[in-house]
Design an enzyme around this catalytic site. Structure first.
Site, PDB file in Angstrom:
ATOM      1  N   ASP A   1      26.624  28.703 122.231  1.00 50.89           N
ATOM      2  CA  ASP A   1      25.414  29.529 122.284  1.00 50.89           C
ATOM      3  C   ASP A   1      24.874  29.681 120.858  1.00 50.89           C
ATOM      4  O   ASP A   1      25.629  29.966 119.924  1.00 50.89           O
ATOM      5  CB  ASP A   1      25.744  30.904 122.877  1.00 50.89           C
ATOM      6  CG  ASP A   1      24.491  31.684 123.258  1.00 50.89           C
ATOM      7  OD1 ASP A   1      24.344  31.978 124.452  1.00 50.89           O
ATOM      8  OD2 ASP A   1      23.686  32.007 122.356  1.00 50.89           O
ATOM      9  N   ILE A   2      23.583  29.487 120.703  1.00 49.58           N
ATOM     10  CA  ILE A   2      22.968  29.505 119.368  1.00 49.58           C
ATOM     11  C   ILE A   2      22.970  30.916 118.765  1.00 49.58           C
ATOM     12  O   ILE A   2      22.956  31.073 117.544  1.00 49.58           O
ATOM     13  CB  ILE A   2      21.542  28.894 119.418  1.00 49.58           C
ATOM     14  CG1 ILE A   2      21.135  28.366 118.056  1.00 49.58           C
ATOM     15  CG2 ILE A   2      20.518  29.850 119.977  1.00 49.58           C
ATOM     16  CD1 ILE A   2      21.857  27.162 117.596  1.00 49.58           C
TER      17      ILE A   2
ATOM     18  N   HIS B   1      23.782  28.839 133.825  1.00 47.80           N
ATOM     19  CA  HIS B   1      24.759  28.715 132.741  1.00 47.80           C
ATOM     20  C   HIS B   1      25.797  29.825 132.842  1.00 47.80           C
ATOM     21  O   HIS B   1      25.476  30.959 133.179  1.00 47.80           O
ATOM     22  CB  HIS B   1      24.096  28.718 131.359  1.00 47.80           C
ATOM     23  CG  HIS B   1      23.137  29.840 131.134  1.00 47.80           C
ATOM     24  ND1 HIS B   1      21.862  29.854 131.665  1.00 47.80           N
ATOM     25  CD2 HIS B   1      23.244  31.002 130.429  1.00 47.80           C
ATOM     26  CE1 HIS B   1      21.233  30.949 131.297  1.00 47.80           C
ATOM     27  NE2 HIS B   1      22.055  31.686 130.554  1.00 47.80           N
TER      28      HIS B   1
ATOM     29  N   HIS C   1      28.473  31.959 130.670  1.00 42.37           N
ATOM     30  CA  HIS C   1      28.863  32.334 129.310  1.00 42.37           C
ATOM     31  C   HIS C   1      30.387  32.451 129.265  1.00 42.37           C
ATOM     32  O   HIS C   1      30.978  33.169 130.075  1.00 42.37           O
ATOM     33  CB  HIS C   1      28.294  33.711 128.939  1.00 42.37           C
ATOM     34  CG  HIS C   1      26.805  33.789 128.850  1.00 42.37           C
ATOM     35  ND1 HIS C   1      26.120  33.707 127.656  1.00 42.37           N
ATOM     36  CD2 HIS C   1      25.857  33.968 129.797  1.00 42.37           C
ATOM     37  CE1 HIS C   1      24.809  33.834 127.881  1.00 42.37           C
ATOM     38  NE2 HIS C   1      24.628  33.998 129.168  1.00 42.37           N
TER      39      HIS C   1
END
Ligand code: 5GP
Length: 131
Positions: free
Chosen positions: A29-30, A93, A95
């Site tokens: 994750d950015i 998505h 996490h």
């Protein structure tokens, strides 16, 4: 129109890649809530996780498990926390977040800024543990 995550899979947008198979992709994750915060996606564009077929859902979870086991080995943590939100990016998505305490899963606190070199190092370290 392609989602931002489909563009990442296609290599049109850069990412810190961790793992891939024919139907799934995992990358950092950015804007992580904790170091090593990873996103696991199906390559197929489906916005809402519970719109996946049973087969697609099961395959995604098994791929996520593989990534989570590698993540646990690579990052200092107690467990890998799992959550699905999906309010920002309309492409399913999961996490995966290395945690030692409940507040490590708090998405409301300010996100971390991790230097590109460190992101590369973390992604490579996790990737090494993928079976
Ligand atoms: P959600 O849709 O689950 O609410 O949040 C989307 C997540 O995707 C956020 O944690 C956000 O930081 C991450 N994200 C959004 N755009 C990008 C991107 O271009 N690259 C990466 N690696 N992560 C992204």
């Amino acid at each position: 129109m392609s989602t931002i995550f489909s563009k990442i899979v296609a290599g049109e947008i850069p990412c810190y890649k961790i793992a891939e198979d024919d139907k799934h992709f995992a990358f950092l994750d950015i804007n992580p809530v904790a170091p090593g915060h990873t996103l696991v996606i199906p390559k197929k564009e489906v916005s809402y996780i519970f719109d996946l077929t049973d087969e697609e859902y099961t395959a995604l979870q098994l791929f996520a498990k593989k990534v989570a086991l590698a993540l646990k080995k690579a990052m200092p943590c107690e467990r890998i926390g799992v959550t699905v939100i999906g309010l920002e990016v309309p492409h399913t998505h999961i996490h995966l977040i290395p945690i030692t305490k409940e507040s490590d899963m708090n998405f409301s606190k300010p996100k971390l800024t991790v230097a590109p070199e460190e992101m590369t190092e973390i992604a490579n370290k996790i990737a090494k543990y993928i079976d």
